[in-house]
Design a protein around this motif. Sequence first.
Motif, PDB file in Angstrom:
ATOM      1  N   LEU A 185      -3.127   1.479 -14.175  1.00 56.23           N
ATOM      2  CA  LEU A 185      -4.505   1.235 -13.636  1.00 56.23           C
ATOM      3  C   LEU A 185      -4.827  -0.160 -13.714  1.00 56.23           C
ATOM      4  N   ASP A 236       4.149   2.243   1.210  1.00 59.65           N
ATOM      5  CA  ASP A 236       3.904   2.750  -0.322  1.00 59.65           C
ATOM      6  C   ASP A 236       2.868   1.736  -1.155  1.00 59.65           C
ATOM      7  N   LYS A 290      -0.429   3.310  -0.102  1.00 63.01           N
ATOM      8  CA  LYS A 290      -0.416   4.480  -0.817  1.00 63.01           C
ATOM      9  C   LYS A 290      -1.109   4.206  -2.256  1.00 63.01           C
ATOM     10  N   LEU A 291      -0.204   3.355  -2.987  1.00 66.18           N
ATOM     11  CA  LEU A 291      -0.540   2.956  -3.968  1.00 66.18           C
ATOM     12  C   LEU A 291      -2.006   2.433  -4.316  1.00 66.18           C
ATOM     13  N   SER A 311      -4.499   2.858  -2.513  1.00 69.32           N
ATOM     14  CA  SER A 311      -5.539   3.841  -2.189  1.00 69.32           C
ATOM     15  C   SER A 311      -5.788   4.779  -3.310  1.00 69.32           C
ATOM     16  N   GLU A 312      -5.072   4.920  -4.428  1.00 68.74           N
ATOM     17  CA  GLU A 312      -5.153   5.819  -5.452  1.00 68.74           C
ATOM     18  C   GLU A 312      -5.951   5.223  -6.613  1.00 68.74           C
ATOM     19  N   VAL A 313      -6.106   3.773  -6.407  1.00 64.21           N
ATOM     20  CA  VAL A 313      -6.920   3.265  -7.557  1.00 64.21           C
ATOM     21  C   VAL A 313      -8.239   2.646  -6.869  1.00 64.21           C
ATOM     22  N   ASP A 314      -9.240   2.600  -7.767  1.00 67.03           N
ATOM     23  CA  ASP A 314     -10.672   2.057  -7.491  1.00 67.03           C
ATOM     24  C   ASP A 314     -10.636   0.624  -7.992  1.00 67.03           C
TER      25      ASP A 314
END
Length: 852
Positions: free
Chosen positions: A139, A159, A162-163, A165-168
């Motif tokens: 993070l 990738d 995708k990576l 998009s998993e973190v704000d």
Amino acid sequence: MKWRSPLSSSLFPLRSSNLHSRISTSTSTSKPLINPHSDVFSANCLADSHLKRGRIEDALHILDEIPQPNLVSWNLAISCHNHASQFDRSLATFRDLRSLGFQPNQFTYGSVLSACVASQRIDFSEQLYSLVLKNGFFLNGYVLTGLVDLFAKTGRFGDALKLFSEVDTENVVCWNALIAGGVRNGENLVALELFLEMVDGFCMPNGFTFSSVLNACAAVREFEMGRGIHAWAVKCNAGDDVFVGTAIVDLYAKCGDMYAAVKEFSKMPFRNVVSWTAIISGFSQKEDALHAIQFFKEMIHAKVEVNNFTITSVLAACSKPLIVNAVHHIHCWVLKNGVFMDFVVKNALISAYAKTGDVWMSEEVFKEAGVMESPNTWSAMISGLVQNNSFTKSIELFQKMFREGLNPDKFCIASILSVIDSTDLGRQVHSYVVKAGLVSDLLVGCALFTVYSKLDSIDDSYEIFLQMPERDTVAWSSMIAGFAEHGHSEKALFLFRQMILEKVRIDHVTLSSVLTAASFPQFLTRGKEIHAYALRLGLAPDSLIGGALVSMYAKCKSLISARSIFDGTLHKDQVLWSSMISAYVSNNLSEEAFLVFNRMLIAGGEVDRFTCSSVLGLCANLSKQSLGRQLHARVIRAGITHCLSVSSALVTMYSKCGSIDDSRKVFDEIESPDLITWTAMMDGYAQHGRGLEALEIFSMMKEHGVKPDSVAMVGVLSACSHNGLVDEGFLHFKSMSRDYGIEPELCHYACIVDLLGRSGRLKEAVDFIHKMPVKPDSLVWSTLLGACRVHGDVELGKVAAQKVLELEPTDSGAYISLSNMSADVGNWEEVVRLRSSMEGVGLKKEYGWSVV
């Protein structure tokens, strides 16, 4: 402490080590730059100072002298190696710090990720990614940026997306890495969507963001969005940044607004080689060689370092014979400044000389030392020969390439396929394509099915098309065009429907091809539907589609619709003018065609080869020699006398207007006449009763290696007929199938009947007709009827006339010929009877015309 240890085979060995033993093995024998007993903080600060000033070795030497380095020391060592582009040493240092029990922090991971990106060490980066996840740095914005950048720069943009998009995150650097990755991987629309998402999340862009999204706009020609981003960049005071300024210039140049591109270029406070190349490339794209060369000269005077991309851009603009001297000057500059050995430059020179028609210089550049090692250079030379119609040479060079042990690339294969006129050679190249694993390539696949289509193997062509794993708009359009050219309109229209159902992008070329397929009266309704579809797509105003629509409506005999399209197009280009003129010519509306031609000249339109061919054909049919001569003068002034279609039209025009000597003068000036031109000259002599000259032309044609077709053989047989060469005529007739593989058609049989009839051998002509392997048509019997009229054989004439009327009941010519024959022998009762018969069936004698 030794910072220069090599990278071992194990990436992350977890072994213990004595730090003091590592220090004692240092190879440094010089006096320590710091007191080994001073504090680590001061040593790190001093090393960092040296690093920032670019003194890498001094920084590493200081770090070597630290008795007990901390994590900052290790991080500084990795940064030193990165700055020196010693990326393998960076990775080795990371391995060592972990083996000594240090736990990397976000700065460690960030630096090592940069080293992985630069060295393209995918194996190392995979394990590093796992380590980041394991140690909880996933993070961290700094580490996340490094990971996104790593995936984007190693071809794994999915990738990276995708990576991310998993973190704000609101970290602008991380957004920039992802957006730049999208642009780098050709995902320009995704990059623009990311930019909009970024600003919606209140993350303010910076100069790096603006340069990336402007490049994305330029790549996908998003002109309006690009202008908006340009305005935003100016508002944020980012316009003076050289990278942003260059991206702005590139946007306007690629979108065709060179006025705005030059305006923005002139505002830039500093211009680098990329800026200059962008503006030159823009003029090259617009085929504006003069301005491209002018800016290239200014760039040299400004003493900006020129790279190979700049040279290839300015050479790409030089594609016209009139500016071949400019290519020579650039060539000299390239030699003088020592960049000639760059293969990219060499290839550009070969292409530039070929485009200007100077094939000899292309070959000279090709022969330079070292050129034989580059398949791309062979491809450039072969393409140059193809562009200059040196088809035999291009095939010979292609074969020589194999003998030299070089494998042609996909561009070379595509070029050579475009000139193949032999099925056997086409299949051999096809076999090589399969063997080389290029059969799935989109460019090669298109070239393959196109060559089969050109060789009349339309079924093979379609089979290759169906086997292609990927088909873009060009492939679909080419296949539709192939069906249209071979008269398979239904298949072309079906394929167009499939294209729409599969949601393949429809462009101007696609619509133009399918409109060609619909250019028959029975497909008029389909043509109107396609017209409506073009309107819905907003493509109808385009001149290419406008020309295709005019041509389609004209061939469907709907000239009112054709003229409506023509009048409704505000900006008429040469294609549209030519289409409208051809439409009137093909429908025998001479006066309207001349009126449109005059309007075109008044509007400042250029006389091109298509317009010339149509209007010259009109002059020939109407015997308007004075207008034809004026047009000939315009042809010379326009520099299109080398176009064979124009030369052939001039030969025909002078011949039909009675100036056969002028026709021959035009013919003699043609460097390499094609079959159509040879046939036109031969027909001209035949129609003027100069059969011996026509046969002489035929002999010359064969000496030049031009194989006659069925139309040319009609000219040969007509020449024999007009000169009374019966025996020679029969020899040529028999040679058609024997020597040239041409099966005689009804027109050839009619020529033999005419040959015998003119010689007075009417009985032989009748016997010949009865022995024909095909059923004689009205042309054959009309020919015999004409011969009967000349020789006064009324009885045989009646038989011939009866046959004509059986086949063509409305043919008034048969009645007139019989009537005239009866009048010649004084049988006026028969004349009255025949005239009454004509009136009884509603026929009238056509009026005669005379041109004074």
